[in-house]
Design an enzyme around this catalytic site. Sequence first.
Site, PDB file in Angstrom:
ATOM      1  N   CYS A   1       0.835  -1.137   0.030  1.00  0.00           N
ATOM      2  CA  CYS A   1       0.144  -0.092  -0.066  1.00  0.00           C
ATOM      3  C   CYS A   1       0.827   1.283  -0.254  1.00  0.00           C
ATOM      4  CB  CYS A   1      -1.091   0.054   1.255  1.00  0.00           C
ATOM      5  SG  CYS A   1      -2.288   1.226   1.055  1.00  0.00           S
TER       6      CYS A   1
ATOM      7  N   HIS B   1      -3.544  -5.121   0.081  1.00  0.00           N
ATOM      8  CA  HIS B   1      -3.199  -5.612   1.350  1.00  0.00           C
ATOM      9  C   HIS B   1      -2.895  -7.307   1.439  1.00  0.00           C
ATOM     10  CE1 HIS B   1      -2.603  -1.887   3.903  1.00  0.00           C
ATOM     11  NE2 HIS B   1      -3.652  -1.673   2.839  1.00  0.00           N
TER      12      HIS B   1
ATOM     13  N   GLU C   1      -1.871  -9.413   3.146  1.00  0.00           N
ATOM     14  CA  GLU C   1      -1.649 -10.080   4.472  1.00  0.00           C
ATOM     15  C   GLU C   1      -3.098 -10.411   5.181  1.00  0.00           C
ATOM     16  OE1 GLU C   1      -1.473  -5.552   5.386  1.00  0.00           O
ATOM     17  OE2 GLU C   1      -0.532  -6.960   3.897  1.00  0.00           O
TER      18      GLU C   1
END
Length: 358
Positions: free
Chosen positions: A168, A295, A297
């Site tokens: 990001c 993102h 994750e």
Amino acid sequence: MFCHVEPEQVICIHDVSSIYRVPLLLEDQGIVDYFCHRLNLPIEMRPRKMLTKWKEMSDRSDRLLEQTSIALVGKYTKLSDSYASVIKALEHSALAINYKLEVKYIDSADLEPAALQEEPVKYHEAWQKLCSADGVLVPGGFGVRGTEGKIQAINWARRQKKPFLGVCLGMQLAVCEFARNVLGWADSNSTEFDPETKHPVVIEMPEHNPGQMGGTMRLGKRRTLFKSTSSVLRKLYGDAEYVDERHRHRFEVNPELKHHFEDKGFRFVGQDLEGERMEIIELEDHPYFVGVQYHPEFTSRPIKPSPPYFGLLLAASGKLQNYLQKGCRLSPRDTYSDRSGSSSPDSEISEIKFPSLS
């Protein structure tokens, strides 16, 4: 005796070596069988088969010998929970290659030249951590504080050929760093931090109205199309033509300046469906220099790590090139067994059979 709880309803959850052992502890005490009986759930499949790889992962986490380190350069490092999902994604990837993970938390403000004058000890300690790490991660964030320190870390990772992942804001700052130090646009910046910059390489999304409160972010799962068949990240995703990942941002790379970067080997290998938003960057002639606008994750899971993080750990441990040459296959030593019949417990949940109630 005094709280109307049957003995078989009492479950002991004592301290264990890792959090991954908790599901095994519960299953060993028959909690699934008890729930099936108590709630009258006639499940035809028991979790023992489902947990085979999970047990292998738990056993592996207790006997890791080799170690790799990742420098996490952020502005909320005094509270590690701020990056909980990022840390878990790193852990999942490290476990997948049989490595113990060491995270070196670095406050990005300590890397800035001003810190050398104000707090020289912190400055030198921060740079020592960065220079001794096997890989560098710059996660997302907001606000101008510490951004110049992140750009310093990105610059060092690019020049020293150190594995790097930007997520990001981390990706946006990688674009700023390249514009400043390779394209020669010294004042390049995001309009979030310098609205008057002559080289706005990162800009507000067109639909974002800064005067309107609420609903101003690009959120949720969005599709990213790969524009290159030679992309390292595409290979890590299983040679997929596209990926669906979760987003959370207000700013984006300025698409009008794209060709200036690609002429110098800074490639935008992933874009949105309309080809207007730059989603994935990769740098040529570098072991692993990747940035993603989304993102990853958020979708990382034990036994099924997020590909961008997995690539960072592979590169940091010196295994990436061998992994790619083998067709993105791990060595037998690092592979979980196939006795459970699937790549992860998640995929087997859908196989649980419930008899018809009609």
